[in-house]
Design a protein around this motif. Structure first.
Motif, PDB file in Angstrom:
ATOM      1  N   ARG A   1       0.774  -1.232  -0.050  1.00 49.21           N
ATOM      2  CA  ARG A   1       0.181   0.024  -0.174  1.00 49.21           C
ATOM      3  C   ARG A   1       0.806   1.214  -0.038  1.00 49.21           C
ATOM      4  O   ARG A   1       1.030   1.933   1.012  1.00 49.21           O
ATOM      5  N   PRO A   2       1.417   1.572  -1.231  1.00 48.38           N
ATOM      6  CA  PRO A   2       2.317   2.704  -1.047  1.00 48.38           C
ATOM      7  C   PRO A   2       1.452   3.847  -0.871  1.00 48.38           C
ATOM      8  O   PRO A   2       0.506   4.310  -1.287  1.00 48.38           O
ATOM      9  N   ASP A   3       2.541   5.069  -0.511  1.00 46.70           N
ATOM     10  CA  ASP A   3       1.481   6.365  -0.204  1.00 46.70           C
ATOM     11  C   ASP A   3       2.382   7.248  -1.124  1.00 46.70           C
ATOM     12  O   ASP A   3       3.432   7.759  -0.803  1.00 46.70           O
ATOM     13  N   LEU A   4       1.972   7.664  -2.362  1.00 41.16           N
ATOM     14  CA  LEU A   4       2.587   8.730  -3.136  1.00 41.16           C
ATOM     15  C   LEU A   4       1.964   9.987  -2.615  1.00 41.16           C
ATOM     16  O   LEU A   4       1.027  10.198  -2.496  1.00 41.16           O
ATOM     17  N   ARG A   5       3.140  10.890  -2.410  1.00 39.70           N
ATOM     18  CA  ARG A   5       2.709  12.320  -1.943  1.00 39.70           C
ATOM     19  C   ARG A   5       3.638  13.227  -2.643  1.00 39.70           C
ATOM     20  O   ARG A   5       5.021  13.209  -2.613  1.00 39.70           O
ATOM     21  N   HIS A   6       2.794  14.210  -3.235  1.00 45.13           N
ATOM     22  CA  HIS A   6       3.626  15.297  -3.795  1.00 45.13           C
ATOM     23  C   HIS A   6       4.050  16.360  -2.487  1.00 45.13           C
ATOM     24  O   HIS A   6       3.093  17.069  -2.074  1.00 45.13           O
ATOM     25  N   VAL A   7       5.165  16.466  -2.304  1.00 41.16           N
ATOM     26  CA  VAL A   7       5.581  17.216  -1.192  1.00 41.16           C
ATOM     27  C   VAL A   7       6.354  18.394  -1.458  1.00 41.16           C
ATOM     28  O   VAL A   7       6.373  19.382  -0.574  1.00 41.16           O
ATOM     29  N   ALA A   8       6.725  18.671  -2.563  1.00 47.86           N
ATOM     30  CA  ALA A   8       7.642  19.932  -2.955  1.00 47.86           C
ATOM     31  C   ALA A   8       7.939  19.896  -4.657  1.00 47.86           C
ATOM     32  O   ALA A   8       7.552  19.020  -5.040  1.00 47.86           O
ATOM     33  N   ASP A   9       8.583  20.838  -4.903  1.00 48.75           N
ATOM     34  CA  ASP A   9       8.928  21.214  -6.487  1.00 48.75           C
ATOM     35  C   ASP A   9      10.347  21.575  -6.345  1.00 48.75           C
ATOM     36  O   ASP A   9      10.853  22.069  -5.698  1.00 48.75           O
ATOM     37  N   PHE A  10      11.014  21.005  -7.620  1.00 53.25           N
ATOM     38  CA  PHE A  10      12.219  21.674  -7.942  1.00 53.25           C
ATOM     39  C   PHE A  10      11.867  22.988  -8.558  1.00 53.25           C
ATOM     40  O   PHE A  10      11.340  23.045  -9.595  1.00 53.25           O
ATOM     41  N   TRP A  11      12.802  23.935  -8.168  1.00 49.92           N
ATOM     42  CA  TRP A  11      12.603  25.418  -8.894  1.00 49.92           C
ATOM     43  C   TRP A  11      14.154  25.805  -9.488  1.00 49.92           C
ATOM     44  O   TRP A  11      14.934  25.128  -8.834  1.00 49.92           O
ATOM     45  N   LEU A  12      14.218  26.449 -10.395  1.00 47.85           N
ATOM     46  CA  LEU A  12      15.288  26.717 -10.987  1.00 47.85           C
ATOM     47  C   LEU A  12      15.105  28.410 -10.752  1.00 47.85           C
ATOM     48  O   LEU A  12      14.521  29.201 -11.538  1.00 47.85           O
ATOM     49  N   LEU A  13      16.307  28.928 -10.072  1.00 51.05           N
ATOM     50  CA  LEU A  13      16.408  30.322  -9.732  1.00 51.05           C
ATOM     51  C   LEU A  13      17.380  31.188 -10.593  1.00 51.05           C
ATOM     52  O   LEU A  13      18.386  30.658 -10.584  1.00 51.05           O
ATOM     53  N   SER A  14      16.776  32.370 -11.113  1.00 55.38           N
ATOM     54  CA  SER A  14      17.839  32.944 -11.791  1.00 55.38           C
ATOM     55  C   SER A  14      17.631  34.561 -11.322  1.00 55.38           C
ATOM     56  O   SER A  14      16.678  35.148 -11.094  1.00 55.38           O
ATOM     57  N   HIS A  15      18.819  34.988 -10.991  1.00 56.29           N
ATOM     58  CA  HIS A  15      19.093  36.583 -10.717  1.00 56.29           C
ATOM     59  C   HIS A  15      18.757  37.359 -12.093  1.00 56.29           C
ATOM     60  O   HIS A  15      19.307  36.806 -13.121  1.00 56.29           O
ATOM     61  N   ARG A  16      17.881  38.263 -11.889  1.00 58.13           N
ATOM     62  CA  ARG A  16      17.459  39.025 -13.181  1.00 58.13           C
ATOM     63  C   ARG A  16      18.810  39.707 -13.904  1.00 58.13           C
ATOM     64  O   ARG A  16      18.519  39.720 -15.222  1.00 58.13           O
ATOM     65  N   ASP A  17      19.692  39.925 -13.138  1.00 55.80           N
ATOM     66  CA  ASP A  17      20.959  40.589 -13.741  1.00 55.80           C
ATOM     67  C   ASP A  17      21.534  39.595 -14.573  1.00 55.80           C
ATOM     68  O   ASP A  17      22.409  39.821 -15.239  1.00 55.80           O
ATOM     69  N   LEU A  18      21.306  38.316 -14.169  1.00 53.39           N
ATOM     70  CA  LEU A  18      22.357  37.213 -14.971  1.00 53.39           C
ATOM     71  C   LEU A  18      21.343  36.410 -16.053  1.00 53.39           C
ATOM     72  O   LEU A  18      21.828  35.369 -16.526  1.00 53.39           O
ATOM     73  N   ARG A  19      20.148  36.736 -16.018  1.00 59.44           N
ATOM     74  CA  ARG A  19      19.242  35.928 -17.149  1.00 59.44           C
ATOM     75  C   ARG A  19      19.959  35.848 -18.271  1.00 59.44           C
ATOM     76  O   ARG A  19      19.517  34.947 -19.246  1.00 59.44           O
ATOM     77  N   ASP A  20      20.424  37.034 -18.783  1.00 61.57           N
ATOM     78  CA  ASP A  20      20.837  37.124 -20.250  1.00 61.57           C
ATOM     79  C   ASP A  20      22.342  36.429 -20.367  1.00 61.57           C
ATOM     80  O   ASP A  20      22.673  36.419 -21.545  1.00 61.57           O
ATOM     81  N   ASN A  21      23.003  36.097 -19.567  1.00 62.39           N
ATOM     82  CA  ASN A  21      24.174  35.489 -19.599  1.00 62.39           C
ATOM     83  C   ASN A  21      24.363  34.405 -20.483  1.00 62.39           C
ATOM     84  O   ASN A  21      23.519  33.108 -19.982  1.00 62.39           O
ATOM     85  N   ALA A  22      24.830  34.156 -21.575  1.00 63.13           N
ATOM     86  CA  ALA A  22      24.930  32.988 -22.345  1.00 63.13           C
ATOM     87  C   ALA A  22      25.281  31.692 -21.571  1.00 63.13           C
ATOM     88  O   ALA A  22      24.669  30.665 -21.762  1.00 63.13           O
ATOM     89  N   ARG A  23      26.122  31.596 -20.905  1.00 59.70           N
ATOM     90  CA  ARG A  23      26.924  30.603 -20.291  1.00 59.70           C
ATOM     91  C   ARG A  23      25.735  30.018 -19.204  1.00 59.70           C
ATOM     92  O   ARG A  23      25.516  28.823 -19.123  1.00 59.70           O
ATOM     93  N   LEU A  24      25.094  30.701 -18.308  1.00 61.35           N
ATOM     94  CA  LEU A  24      24.208  30.667 -17.543  1.00 61.35           C
ATOM     95  C   LEU A  24      22.790  30.181 -18.245  1.00 61.35           C
ATOM     96  O   LEU A  24      22.271  29.302 -17.688  1.00 61.35           O
ATOM     97  N   ARG A  25      22.479  30.882 -19.290  1.00 62.70           N
ATOM     98  CA  ARG A  25      21.286  30.418 -19.890  1.00 62.70           C
ATOM     99  C   ARG A  25      21.385  28.875 -20.429  1.00 62.70           C
ATOM    100  O   ARG A  25      20.543  28.217 -20.375  1.00 62.70           O
ATOM    101  N   ALA A  26      22.788  28.671 -21.033  1.00 66.14           N
ATOM    102  CA  ALA A  26      22.901  27.495 -21.601  1.00 66.14           C
ATOM    103  C   ALA A  26      22.702  26.283 -20.341  1.00 66.14           C
ATOM    104  O   ALA A  26      22.521  25.185 -20.658  1.00 66.14           O
TER     105      ALA A  26
END
Length: 199
Positions: free
Chosen positions: A132-157
């Motif tokens: 009787r497994p108990d599947l539970r959605h407990v959290a999410d993975f999020w990807l955070l970017s500082h707005r000053d670095l959003r357009d940086n090519a290496r970080l975007r890749a």
């Protein structure tokens, strides 16, 4: 940002609203706006219950030859809440294991049941979901970017690579990996101790 910090400190939008002197709906709107501006939700994190395949019959709580027990962790309060709301709330918690890797080894050794994220438990040879497994959605993975670095090519890749890798494995993170789809309905709930859902 202050609405987000208040929510993180208090654990509920109502308490955060009281702390800031605003309504709970204002806190919820501001936090959602912050999430939309800064983060990209990637994949959910789902927990499930596992037992070592070699010891499954002996540890079966209904017919097993040995007493069943949950393997505890250093986050005792959360483990207690997860066990209390599981399909096996009467099974006692035993031990304090400091890491997921050690808990998995203890489960392999037949020391008890373990709650793991499905991305760790489902592909692990020698572990199987409980009857009787108990599947539970407990959290999410999020990807955070500082707005000053959003357009940086290496970080975007890098962001695009991380997003593609996690998205390709999304079924594993949701507990829907091949062979497991029909075993249990997914329960959407907050992580234990996280407080009331947002209003």
């Amino acid at each position: 940002m202050r609405h987000f910090l208040a929510l993180a400190r208090t654990g509920s939008v109502r308490a955060a609203g009281s702390m800031l002197g605003v309504s709970h709906s204002t806190v919820a709107r501001r936090v959602e706006a912050l999430e939309a501006r800064l983060w990209r939700r990637l994949v959910p994190i789902t927990l499930c219950n596992y037992v070592a395949t070699a010891h499954a019959a002996q540890l079966d709580p209904e017919r097993g030859a040995r007493p069943a027990r949950w393997l505890g962790s250093s986050v005792t309060r959360i483990v207690r809440e997860l066990v209390a709301s599981s399909s096996y709330p009467e099974v006692p918690i035993w031990g304090t294991f400091e890491s997921m890797a050690i808990m998995m080894e203890a489960a392999h050794a037949g020391l008890g049941f373990v709650m793991l994220p499905t991305y760790a438990g489902d592909p692990e040879p020698g572990l199987q979901r409980l009857a009787r497994p108990d599947l539970r959605h407990v959290a999410d993975f999020w990807l955070l970017s500082h707005r000053d670095l959003r357009d940086n090519a290496r970080l975007r890749a890098a962001r695009e690579g991380i997003t593609a890798a996690l998205t390709a494995r999304a079924a594993l993170f949701r507990g829907e990996a091949e062979g497991w789809r029909e075993t249990a309905p997914l329960r959407h709930e907050l992580a234990p101790g996280a407080g009331a859902p947002r209003a």
